[in-house]
Scaffold this motif. Structure first.
Motif, mmCIF file in Angstrom:
data_model
loop_
_atom_site.group_PDB
_atom_site.id
_atom_site.type_symbol
_atom_site.label_atom_id
_atom_site.label_comp_id
_atom_site.label_asym_id
_atom_site.label_seq_id
_atom_site.Cartn_x
_atom_site.Cartn_y
_atom_site.Cartn_z
ATOM 1 N N SER A 9 18.148 35.382 41.354
ATOM 2 C CA SER A 9 18.984 36.582 41.446
ATOM 3 C C SER A 9 19.685 36.701 42.797
ATOM 4 C CB SER A 9 18.139 37.837 41.181
ATOM 5 O OG SER A 9 17.078 37.937 42.105
ATOM 6 N N TYR A 10 19.117 36.083 43.850
ATOM 7 C CA TYR A 10 19.791 36.119 45.147
ATOM 8 C C TYR A 10 21.128 35.377 45.098
ATOM 9 C CZ TYR A 10 15.561 37.954 47.382
ATOM 10 O OH TYR A 10 14.494 38.736 47.741
ATOM 11 N N VAL A 11 21.207 34.363 44.262
ATOM 12 C CA VAL A 11 22.457 33.612 44.128
ATOM 13 C C VAL A 11 23.540 34.518 43.554
ATOM 14 C CG1 VAL A 11 23.560 31.641 42.996
ATOM 15 C CG2 VAL A 11 21.229 31.435 43.889
ATOM 16 N N LEU A 12 23.150 35.443 42.676
ATOM 17 C CA LEU A 12 24.126 36.377 42.114
ATOM 18 C C LEU A 12 24.651 37.329 43.179
ATOM 19 C CD1 LEU A 12 22.417 37.201 38.695
ATOM 20 C CD2 LEU A 12 24.252 35.561 39.167
ATOM 21 N N VAL A 13 23.801 37.682 44.151
ATOM 22 C CA VAL A 13 24.250 38.519 45.270
ATOM 23 C C VAL A 13 25.285 37.762 46.094
ATOM 24 C CG1 VAL A 13 23.550 39.770 47.355
ATOM 25 C CG2 VAL A 13 22.030 39.723 45.356
ATOM 26 N N LEU A 14 25.022 36.488 46.338
ATOM 27 C CA LEU A 14 25.977 35.664 47.075
ATOM 28 C C LEU A 14 27.264 35.484 46.278
ATOM 29 C CD1 LEU A 14 26.693 33.993 49.540
ATOM 30 C CD2 LEU A 14 25.380 32.077 48.577
ATOM 31 N N ALA A 15 27.140 35.359 44.958
ATOM 32 C CA ALA A 15 28.323 35.235 44.106
ATOM 33 C C ALA A 15 29.189 36.486 44.211
ATOM 34 C CB ALA A 15 27.907 34.999 42.659
ATOM 35 N N ASP A 16 28.550 37.648 44.240
ATOM 36 C CA ASP A 16 29.287 38.901 44.368
ATOM 37 C C ASP A 16 30.017 38.971 45.708
ATOM 38 O OD1 ASP A 16 29.843 41.708 43.425
ATOM 39 O OD2 ASP A 16 28.758 42.184 45.271
ATOM 40 N N LEU A 17 29.366 38.498 46.773
ATOM 41 C CA LEU A 17 30.000 38.475 48.090
ATOM 42 C C LEU A 17 31.236 37.574 48.079
ATOM 43 C CD1 LEU A 17 30.061 39.100 51.138
ATOM 44 C CD2 LEU A 17 28.420 37.226 51.460
ATOM 45 N N LEU A 18 31.134 36.424 47.437
ATOM 46 C CA LEU A 18 32.274 35.510 47.353
ATOM 47 C C LEU A 18 33.405 36.125 46.535
ATOM 48 C CD1 LEU A 18 30.410 32.104 46.810
ATOM 49 C CD2 LEU A 18 31.419 32.981 48.938
ATOM 50 N N ASP A 19 33.051 36.811 45.438
ATOM 51 C CA ASP A 19 34.071 37.472 44.619
ATOM 52 C C ASP A 19 34.840 38.501 45.434
ATOM 53 O OD1 ASP A 19 33.759 36.129 42.202
ATOM 54 O OD2 ASP A 19 32.187 37.479 41.500
ATOM 55 N N ARG A 20 34.122 39.268 46.242
ATOM 56 C CA ARG A 20 34.772 40.314 47.038
ATOM 57 C C ARG A 20 35.640 39.726 48.140
ATOM 58 N NH1 ARG A 20 31.102 42.973 49.596
ATOM 59 N NH2 ARG A 20 29.155 42.285 48.642
ATOM 60 N N ARG A 21 35.463 38.458 48.424
ATOM 61 C CA ARG A 21 36.347 37.766 49.374
ATOM 62 C C ARG A 21 37.505 37.076 48.667
ATOM 63 N NH1 ARG A 21 33.294 34.996 54.420
ATOM 64 N NH2 ARG A 21 32.160 36.828 55.177
ATOM 65 N N GLY A 22 37.624 37.322 47.368
ATOM 66 C CA GLY A 22 38.724 36.750 46.612
ATOM 67 C C GLY A 22 38.498 35.322 46.176
ATOM 68 N N LEU A 23 37.274 34.864 46.206
ATOM 69 C CA LEU A 23 36.950 33.489 45.806
ATOM 70 C C LEU A 23 36.426 33.459 44.380
ATOM 71 C CD1 LEU A 23 35.212 32.501 49.159
ATOM 72 C CD2 LEU A 23 37.512 31.842 48.411
ATOM 73 N N ASP A 24 36.470 32.298 43.764
ATOM 74 C CA ASP A 24 36.043 32.140 42.369
ATOM 75 C C ASP A 24 34.565 31.765 42.330
ATOM 76 O OD1 ASP A 24 35.635 31.547 39.726
ATOM 77 O OD2 ASP A 24 37.433 30.290 39.505
ATOM 78 N N SER A 25 33.703 32.780 42.154
ATOM 79 C CA SER A 25 32.264 32.522 42.189
ATOM 80 C C SER A 25 31.804 31.697 40.983
ATOM 81 C CB SER A 25 31.476 33.836 42.240
ATOM 82 O OG SER A 25 31.624 34.572 41.040
ATOM 83 N N LYS A 26 32.475 31.850 39.850
ATOM 84 C CA LYS A 26 32.081 31.074 38.671
ATOM 85 C C LYS A 26 32.310 29.583 38.904
ATOM 86 C CE LYS A 26 32.816 34.769 35.316
ATOM 87 N NZ LYS A 26 33.564 35.232 34.120
ATOM 88 N N LYS A 27 33.440 29.271 39.531
ATOM 89 C CA LYS A 27 33.707 27.865 39.863
ATOM 90 C C LYS A 27 32.691 27.364 40.889
ATOM 91 C CE LYS A 27 37.373 24.707 41.368
ATOM 92 N NZ LYS A 27 36.510 23.966 42.306
ATOM 93 N N TRP A 28 32.374 28.235 41.863
ATOM 94 C CA TRP A 28 31.362 27.877 42.875
ATOM 95 C C TRP A 28 30.034 27.542 42.214
ATOM 96 C CZ3 TRP A 28 27.356 31.654 44.185
ATOM 97 C CH2 TRP A 28 26.424 31.154 45.109
#
Length: 341
Positions: A9-28
């Motif tokens: 679940s911590y990875v999902l927190v990091l994914a949310d941070l990347l999304d808010r920076r305009g990055l594609d977390s799904k691709k990440w």
């Protein structure tokens, strides 16, 4: 090297941070070899290689070597699952930290946390349980340090004490951000012998605004069971058996029930039964072993009558004690006393 590093679940927190920076977390996540749908499942852990790939890829696409600091700022109590709830419901800061560190392996078996006091200081000791690359160690330490700062700000906004942080890593290019981003006066020391967070120990006694010990006890049982499932090896079982024996013997003349012992160990009766069974015995046998030991002591070292001894051992009828003792030893109590003397 441990096979489990952090809960997914911590990875999902990091994914949310990347999304808010305009990055594609799904691709990440895809590029890191991770499946998003499985990350929020209970007890879904990533191994150290998966963690390494995910962190390095995140830092690469963000072009931000200080990403660990910003990630740590996202790690408030609500991101730590049931463990965060236990901390939130604790009576004071010290109790919250002790509980969090006791069960920290349910969130990351990679990290070992301890709390000590020295003079007027409280010290949080941070150690990684396995060797990791330098960049992953730095990311992990930065995340932890700033997670503690985030939680402190949430609990005591505007009233966070000065903190000294010592870390074993080299001074990074973004070192000036440590003080800028932290929410209280911060002294940072790099290239230290160990990793420590030092703050005034009076903070440990600060009451928490949402303390609820009754509810905490219920939640802690679930966390304790989760830890038992995670670390269900022979060492864990032996430790639990030792703790059960200690609880049975701590009040001479009183032998607690399995329900009472389970409650003292913050687990359900069913979970306790499973642990004891794994060790090759059962609660009744453990209690009888201790009763036999106590009975032998009374018969060998005192002049108490059989009736008095039977009452001390919790028997209302001395004949029941006599039958039980004969089953344990092959002798009646009087025969055993005569033989021993």
């Amino acid at each position: 090297m441990t096979s489990k590093a952090i809960v997914g679940s911590y990875v999902l927190v990091l994914a949310d941070l990347l999304d808010r920076r305009g990055l594609d977390s799904k691709k990440w996540l895809r590029d890191s070899g991770l499946e998003p749908s499985s990350l929020d499942q209970p007890r879904q852990y990533l191994d150290i290689q998966e963690v390494t790939n995910a962190i390095r890829t995140a830092v690469k696409i963000s072009h931000d070597p200080a990403l660990g600091l910003y990630f740590g700022q996202q790690l408030n109590l609500n991101t730590h699952g049931l463990l965060g709830v236990v901390g939130l419901l604790s009576s004071n800061v010290g109790d919250s930290l002790e509980a969090g560190f006791r069960y920290s392996a349910t969130r990351s078996p990679l990290v070992d946390l301890r709390l000590t006091e020295s003079g007027n200081d409280a010290i949080i000791h941070i150690a990684l349980n396995t060797d990791v690359p330098d960049d992953i160690e730095r990311f992990t330490l930065e995340s932890l340090i700033y997670s503690f700062g985030t939680m402190a700000h949430f609990l005591f906004p505007g009233d966070i004490p000065p903190v000294t942080v010592e870390v074993s890593i080299d001074k990074p290019p973004h070192a000036e951000l440590y003080s800028i981003l932290y929410r209280s006066p911060l002294t940072i020391r790099f290239n230290a012998h160990s990793n420590r967070i030092i703050f005034p120990n009076e903070v440990l006694k600060r009451p928490l605004p949402l303390a609820n010990l009754q509810t905490r006890k219920l939640v802690e049982k679930e966390v304790s069971e989760e830890l038992a499932l995670l670390t269900g090896d022979s060492e864990q079982e032996n430790d639990i058996i030792s703790r059960v024996r200690k609880l049975i013997t701590e009040m001479p003349g009183y032998y607690p029930s399995m329900d009472e012992v389970a409650e003292r160990l913050a687990m359900t009766k069913r979970t306790l039964h499973r642990h004891i069974e794994k060790s090759g015995t059962n609660f009744k046998k453990l209690t009888e072993e201790i009763r036999f030991k106590d009975a032998s002591h009374y018969l060998n070292d005192t002049d108490l009558s059989v009736t008095q001894i039977s009452h001390l051992l919790g028997y209302n009828d001395s004949s029941n004690f006599t039958r039980a003792f004969h089953r344990w030893s092959g002798f009646t109590p009087l025969q055993y006393r005569k033989k021993s003397r």
